[in-house]
Each structure stands twice: as C-alpha cells, then as structure tokens.
Design a protein around this motif. Structure first.
Motif, PDB file in Angstrom:
ATOM      1  N   LEU A 284     -52.362  18.768 -46.774  1.00  0.00           N
ATOM      2  CA  LEU A 284     -51.041  18.406 -46.246  1.00  0.00           C
ATOM      3  C   LEU A 284     -51.056  16.963 -45.750  1.00  0.00           C
ATOM      4  O   LEU A 284     -50.117  16.204 -45.979  1.00  0.00           O
ATOM      5  N   ASP A 285     -52.139  16.601 -45.109  1.00  0.00           N
ATOM      6  CA  ASP A 285     -52.268  15.231 -44.615  1.00  0.00           C
ATOM      7  C   ASP A 285     -52.258  14.228 -45.790  1.00  0.00           C
ATOM      8  O   ASP A 285     -51.629  13.178 -45.722  1.00  0.00           O
ATOM      9  N   MET A 286     -52.938  14.609 -46.856  1.00  0.00           N
ATOM     10  CA  MET A 286     -52.994  13.714 -48.028  1.00  0.00           C
ATOM     11  C   MET A 286     -51.621  13.442 -48.621  1.00  0.00           C
ATOM     12  O   MET A 286     -51.381  12.399 -49.219  1.00  0.00           O
ATOM     13  N   VAL A 287     -50.701  14.423 -48.488  1.00  0.00           N
ATOM     14  CA  VAL A 287     -49.361  14.216 -49.052  1.00  0.00           C
ATOM     15  C   VAL A 287     -48.353  13.803 -47.969  1.00  0.00           C
ATOM     16  O   VAL A 287     -47.135  13.813 -48.202  1.00  0.00           O
ATOM     17  N   GLY A 288     -48.860  13.465 -46.791  1.00  0.00           N
ATOM     18  CA  GLY A 288     -47.990  12.939 -45.735  1.00  0.00           C
ATOM     19  C   GLY A 288     -47.186  13.986 -44.991  1.00  0.00           C
ATOM     20  O   GLY A 288     -46.105  13.692 -44.481  1.00  0.00           O
ATOM     21  N   MET A 289     -47.718  15.222 -44.911  1.00  0.00           N
ATOM     22  CA  MET A 289     -47.021  16.278 -44.155  1.00  0.00           C
ATOM     23  C   MET A 289     -47.835  16.618 -42.908  1.00  0.00           C
ATOM     24  O   MET A 289     -49.071  16.652 -42.951  1.00  0.00           O
ATOM     25  N   PRO A 290     -47.140  16.930 -41.789  1.00  0.00           N
ATOM     26  CA  PRO A 290     -47.884  17.282 -40.570  1.00  0.00           C
ATOM     27  C   PRO A 290     -48.592  18.631 -40.715  1.00  0.00           C
ATOM     28  O   PRO A 290     -48.146  19.492 -41.478  1.00  0.00           O
ATOM     29  N   LYS A 291     -49.678  18.790 -39.968  1.00  0.00           N
ATOM     30  CA  LYS A 291     -50.440  20.053 -40.006  1.00  0.00           C
ATOM     31  C   LYS A 291     -49.555  21.258 -39.718  1.00  0.00           C
ATOM     32  O   LYS A 291     -49.710  22.321 -40.302  1.00  0.00           O
ATOM     33  N   ALA A 292     -48.622  21.055 -38.782  1.00  0.00           N
ATOM     34  CA  ALA A 292     -47.775  22.176 -38.342  1.00  0.00           C
ATOM     35  C   ALA A 292     -46.924  22.734 -39.481  1.00  0.00           C
ATOM     36  O   ALA A 292     -46.461  23.876 -39.406  1.00  0.00           O
ATOM     37  N   SER A 293     -46.739  21.962 -40.547  1.00  0.00           N
ATOM     38  CA  SER A 293     -45.905  22.472 -41.638  1.00  0.00           C
ATOM     39  C   SER A 293     -46.587  23.636 -42.363  1.00  0.00           C
ATOM     40  O   SER A 293     -45.937  24.382 -43.090  1.00  0.00           O
ATOM     41  N   ALA A 294     -47.890  23.816 -42.135  1.00  0.00           N
ATOM     42  CA  ALA A 294     -48.633  24.887 -42.810  1.00  0.00           C
ATOM     43  C   ALA A 294     -48.026  26.265 -42.558  1.00  0.00           C
ATOM     44  O   ALA A 294     -48.053  27.123 -43.435  1.00  0.00           O
ATOM     45  N   ASP A 295     -47.472  26.463 -41.363  1.00  0.00           N
ATOM     46  CA  ASP A 295     -46.988  27.806 -41.024  1.00  0.00           C
ATOM     47  C   ASP A 295     -45.478  27.949 -41.186  1.00  0.00           C
ATOM     48  O   ASP A 295     -44.883  28.900 -40.689  1.00  0.00           O
ATOM     49  N   ARG A 296     -44.880  27.028 -41.873  1.00  0.00           N
ATOM     50  CA  ARG A 296     -43.438  27.115 -42.114  1.00  0.00           C
ATOM     51  C   ARG A 296     -43.159  27.524 -43.561  1.00  0.00           C
ATOM     52  O   ARG A 296     -44.046  27.558 -44.395  1.00  0.00           O
ATOM     53  N   TYR A 297     -41.897  27.844 -43.829  1.00  0.00           N
ATOM     54  CA  TYR A 297     -41.496  28.334 -45.153  1.00  0.00           C
ATOM     55  C   TYR A 297     -40.781  27.233 -45.944  1.00  0.00           C
ATOM     56  O   TYR A 297     -40.165  26.343 -45.338  1.00  0.00           O
TER      57      TYR A 297
END
Ligand SMILES: Nc1ncnc2c1ncn2[C@@H]1O[C@H](COP(=O)(O)OP(=O)(O)OP(=O)(O)O)[C@@H](O)[C@H]1O
Ligand SMILES: [Mg+2]
Length: 319
Positions: free
Chosen positions: A142-155
């Motif tokens: 997620l970090d590699m594609v510029g997304m925050p870690k917290a996005s892991a648990d979202r839909y």
C-alpha cells in the motif's frame, strides 16, 4: 529502444477469431478475426504501447497473453520459454509473473473484501507464510502505491476512482510480477488523477524493473510512458516503431490519422473518402483499404506485409 535489451515477451503470428451469433436463435454466422496474425515484443524494463480504435483487438491480445483466452494459433514466448502449449498446471507458476491492471479496478476487487483481504491472497501466493509477515507486506505494498496503512481495513467503495486504481496496482504487485498488462488503466479516471497514476506506474517500473504492455486510446499518454508503440487496426499491427520515431515520422495512413486526431495536433485530420467514392474492404487485400485516401491495385489484391522501413520501424502498407 536498445536492441540489446533482453526480450521478456514475444508474440508471433497470434490469431483468435470469435464466432458471431446472429438473430433470435443465436445461430453462428461467420467469425470476427479479433486478432489476425499479431507480432510483438516487449523488452525487459520497458513499456510497449498498443493503440488503435475500439474493437481492433487490443484487449483480446492481452487476454491471450495471460491465457484468459486460448489462441487459435501462434506463439507466445515468456522469458524465453514458449508458453502457448503449456497445460494449466504448467502455466500456474507463470501466472504470478504476469498480472493485469484493468480500466475499472472494481472488476478486479471484490466489493465484499477489505483491501487487505484482496491483496493478501497474492502475498500468500508469493510465498509469505506468517500472518504478521503477510500483514507487513500488505502495508508495504500500500505504501508503494501511495496509500496509507489504514486503508488496508477499508472496502473498495470507500475510495475514489484514483485510490481504487492504486489498490488495484498494489494487488497486481502482490505476487511480485515481472510483466504487467495495463488495459486502459487511466481512461476511467479524472484527468487530474491520470497523471498521478501514470507517474506511479513509471516510478514502480524504475524501482521494481517491471515491463509493461500499455493499452490506451490516449496517444499523448502513450508518447509519455512508452518506449515502443504498436498501432493495431482490425486485428493486425499496421505500424510499430520506437515511440519517438512513431510520433515524429509515422508512415502508415492509419497512424497518421490517429496522430492528426490528437487534441492540439498541428496536423490536419485526413478526411474520410468522399461519399460516392467509398470503397469496401477487399476480401484479399489491405484491411485499411476502405478508409485509405491512397490505395492502388496492389492494395486490393494482396494484404501488405509488415516491412522494416528503418531500424525497428515496421509498416504494413504498399504505399
Ligand atoms: N468473447 C468474445 N466473444 C465474441 N466476440 C468478442 C469477444 N471478445 C471480443 N470480441 C470481439 O473482438 C473484437 C476485438 O475486441 P477487443 O475487446 O479485443 O477490442 P479492443 O481493441 O480492446 O476495444 P476497446 O478499445 O473498445 O476496448 C471486437 O469486435 C469484439 O466485439
Ligand atoms: Mg479493450
């Protein structure tokens, strides 16, 4: 393109026809030659652009490479190994080395799975065993594609189109592929977001040594991201050249027509043949004959071969 760069994917004389079903009874009535003898080559760590109007067979080429479809004939060689004749079991390990990014990431993301659940499947396939390591890898992707870690648990529905495409890219990267087939990866996005995704793809290519097949209608983007470009028309490659050569000295009338249609282009769009002088596509000759303002007897009689007119510049035209 540097001719000494190794080739990661080679396609030779690839063909795929689809039966056309007609009428209420859906009887078979002929066939569409969606891919009609395509040759192409993708070099390691480079981007090959595949352009051409809607329905010319671009996605079918990508699906054949990924074996989402089986070809009628032709050869596909990946990392020096012919993969056309492999059975499903032999092909399975190669699935990890080739991935696809779609126009609409919704089609590759399950709406009922969190982002982490969507990505972890590939992480497991890549051989990461412990749950803690898998989670770490998901967060790293997620970090590699510029997304925050917290996005892991979202839909998926909680994100914008651009963010969803980033998740789609993270998912593609999860199996650690070498080759990514990008089928119109930005055409569903707002213009302001498109450049961000293109730059992300470029950065990932540089950092991970990826190779891309980049399918797009947008020739401005193609000129920016691609090293080499193939122009496709009715299932065939009409012209191919290093990107710089294609954008500066294209030769095929169809390529010239596409280039003239780029917004802001200084060239004028060649008119279609005047009504009354419309030609039809000859059964044996050039597939572009009916659209071409040039064209002679020879074009009617024999399909032009793809000839090398300058180093690495190929044109399929008798003109
Ligand atoms: N599964 C299928 N069954 C029948 N015909 C198909 C199938 N898939 C594609 N075709 C036909 O094959 C041709 C090429 O389709 P393809 O989707 O490869 O084009 P494309 O260049 O990707 O177009 P676009 O730019 O609109 O995505 C089209 O005429 C299409 O209708
Ligand atoms: Mg398509």
């Amino acid at each position: 393109m540097n001719a000494s760069t190794p080739t990661i994917l080679e396609v030779r004389d690839l063909k795929k026809a689809f039966a056309v079903r007609r009428g209420f009874l859906q009887r078979t009535g002929g066939a569409i030659r969606a891919v009609d003898g395509v040759d192409l080559e993708i070099r390691s760590n480079q981007t090959l652009g595949l352009v051409g109007e809607s329905g010319c067979g671009k996605s079918t080429v990508a699906r054949l490479i990924l074996r989402l479809l089986l070809p009628d004939s032709g050869l596909i060689r990946f990392e020096g190994r012919e993969i056309t004749g492999l059975d499903e079991r032999e092909f399975k390990p190669l699935r990890k080395r080739m991935q696809m990014i779609f126009q609409d990431p919704y089609s590759s993301l399950n709406p009922r799975m969190t982002v982490a659940q969507s990505i972890v499947e590939g992480v497991r396939m890549a051989g990461i065993k412990s749950k803690a390591d898998q989670r770490r890898r998901v967060e790293q992707l997620l970090d590699m594609v510029g997304m925050p870690k917290a996005s892991a648990d979202r839909y998926p529905h909680e994100f914008s189109g651009g963010q969803r495409q980033r998740v789609g890219i993270a998912r593609a990267l999860s199996v650690a592929p070498q080759l990514i087939l990008c089928d119109e990866p930005i055409s569903a996005l707002d213009v302001s977001i498109q450049a961000q995704i293109i730059n992300l793809l470029k950065d990932l290519q540089r950092d991970l040594g990826l190779s891309y097949l980049f399918i797009s209608h947008d020739l401005n983007v193609v000129s920016y991201i691609c090293d080499y470009v193939c122009v496709m028309y009715r299932g065939r490659i009409m012209e191919s050249a290093p990107a710089k050569v294609l954008f500066e000295s294209a030769r095929h009338p169809y390529t010239l027509k596409l280039l003239a249609a780029i917004p802001g282009s200084k060239e004028t769009v060649p008119a279609d043949p005047p009504i009354g002088q419309k030609k039809s596509v000859p059964a044996a000759g050039c597939a572009f004959f009916d659209q071409c303002l040039e064209g002679n007897e020879k074009c009617l009689e024999r399909p032009p071969a793809l000839l090398e007119v300058a180093p690495e510049h190929f044109v399929r035209c008798w003109g």
